[in-house]
Design a protein around this motif. Sequence first.
Motif, PDB file in Angstrom:
ATOM      1  N   ARG A  91       0.809  -1.217   0.000  1.00 15.95           N
ATOM      2  CA  ARG A  91       0.000   0.000   0.000  1.00 15.95           C
ATOM      3  C   ARG A  91       0.847   1.273   0.000  1.00 15.95           C
ATOM      4  O   ARG A  91       0.336   2.350   0.255  1.00 15.95           O
ATOM      5  N   MET A  93       3.578   2.246   1.898  1.00 19.73           N
ATOM      6  CA  MET A  93       4.293   2.752   3.076  1.00 19.73           C
ATOM      7  C   MET A  93       5.804   2.709   2.834  1.00 19.73           C
ATOM      8  O   MET A  93       6.279   1.916   2.031  1.00 19.73           O
ATOM      9  N   CYS A 108       8.099  -3.623   6.665  1.00 17.84           N
ATOM     10  CA  CYS A 108       7.155  -2.515   6.550  1.00 17.84           C
ATOM     11  C   CYS A 108       6.311  -2.454   7.830  1.00 17.84           C
ATOM     12  O   CYS A 108       5.766  -3.465   8.284  1.00 17.84           O
ATOM     13  N   THR A 109       6.205  -1.260   8.406  1.00 19.68           N
ATOM     14  CA  THR A 109       5.516  -1.146   9.696  1.00 19.68           C
ATOM     15  C   THR A 109       3.993  -1.131   9.558  1.00 19.68           C
ATOM     16  O   THR A 109       3.284  -1.157  10.558  1.00 19.68           O
ATOM     17  N   TYR A 110       3.475  -1.111   8.325  1.00 22.40           N
ATOM     18  CA  TYR A 110       2.011  -1.048   8.152  1.00 22.40           C
ATOM     19  C   TYR A 110       1.396  -2.443   8.339  1.00 22.40           C
ATOM     20  O   TYR A 110       0.634  -2.680   9.272  1.00 22.40           O
ATOM     21  N   HIS A 111       1.755  -3.399   7.446  1.00 21.93           N
ATOM     22  CA  HIS A 111       1.190  -4.745   7.580  1.00 21.93           C
ATOM     23  C   HIS A 111       2.241  -5.839   7.682  1.00 21.93           C
ATOM     24  O   HIS A 111       1.919  -7.011   7.663  1.00 21.93           O
TER      25      HIS A 111
END
Length: 448
Positions: A91, A93, A108-111
């Motif tokens: 997405r 990030m 990646c800290t999003y997912h």
Amino acid sequence: VGAAGAYSDAQILAMVDEKSGKFDPKIYVDESLYRLELERIFARTWVCMGHESHIPNSGDFTTAYIGEDPVVVVRQKDASIRVFLNQCQHRGMRICRADSGNAKAFTCTYHGWAYNQGGDLVSVPMEKEAFGGCLNKAEWGPKQARVETYKGLIFANWDADAPGLDEYLGDVKFYMDIMLDRCEAGTEAIPGIQKWVIPCNWKFAAEQFASDAYHAGTTSHLSGIMAGVPEDVDITQVAPPTDGLNVHLENGHGCGLFLRNPMFYMTIVGPKVTEYLTTGPAYEEAVRRLGQGRADVNLCHTNVFPNLSFLAGINTVRMWQPRGPNEIEVWTFTLVDKTAPQEIKDEWRRHTSRTFSAGGVFEQDDGENWCDIQQVLQGHVAQNQKFNIEMGSHTVTADNPEGFPGLSFAYTYSEESARGMYRYWTQIMTAPDWDAIRRIEQQPLAAE
Ligand code: FES
Ligand code: FE
């Protein structure tokens, strides 16, 4: 209407008119021209990422920018360097949110998609359950840039059709070597990159380092220079240099040299670094490697198109990171000869902090000028006045008395190099691809 939307190619080409010595300051403020710069300049040319000594060991990384595109610069196990877009393809990030460090992997800290040191996607949370085993991870790594180095400086380029770095740099390498190749061991960076914001267009900074020695003797820098005169030196001996060159190079690069004026130069780097650079074994090695002419250059202000500038002799290196037409982030670091005595390295660091750093006396002079111009240019009437760029155009020559390479040469105080940079800017901005860029005729400006 051309690719810039508001401007046709013919209008862009007409923005810099060397014959009349006039140019259009809308190049510094127009949003559509800026978007075209990101596409046609930053996404197609070789952009500096920093110095190899910033990432000596496997897994060492820094984050950097190619224009406004964030990238991760990582030392690999085999000592090669990879540069990839700092954008997770899930997405979007950032893959890496730190400025620098050492990592085995980037998550990646999003997912939680995770990438190895080379930027390959290697792990996806709930992969089997969420994607049914159908996700082809090999397709979903971030975009990789081409990477090459020149004597310690790391460059990256998105464009597969661009020439190699060596060809792109061309004759500017001769001038880069004044800083990079004085000793067999090469250079190392003093740790850390200073970063700060200036509300001005990136080209003010690039142009000044390519071409503007003219401002050094005016209020811009004179007080800082006078403050640097040691107590035992007669202040009347310190005069702005009158011996030097302004050099127009190919591919938009440019530089200017101060020759045979160590007294002026000493006020910037101090007596100890001046002594190291102009006498003794380090100087003798520089003469052997570079020849007498280049070893005797006291200062070489240079811009490698588009946005890498340095002052050889002072050894401040800077990348002007564009942030819209009206702002830059300045990223700077200082290089020293790897084999210089520690005392000289420390002195070098102190003097670049005193002069060219966020709090440096000369840096603030330059930044204040650029901000002020940018602010004036927000006015409608001000944007529609032409600027003068004719200095030195009446005396320029293709013959260089020092035997140095370049397309054309002028006296220390000239805008020949700026005219070269801006003409190249108009040409690369209107060239649709590298085939067209290669056809750009690069010739001495005086010959026209
Ligand atoms: Fe990176 Fe979702 S945006 S894992
Ligand atoms: Fe300056």
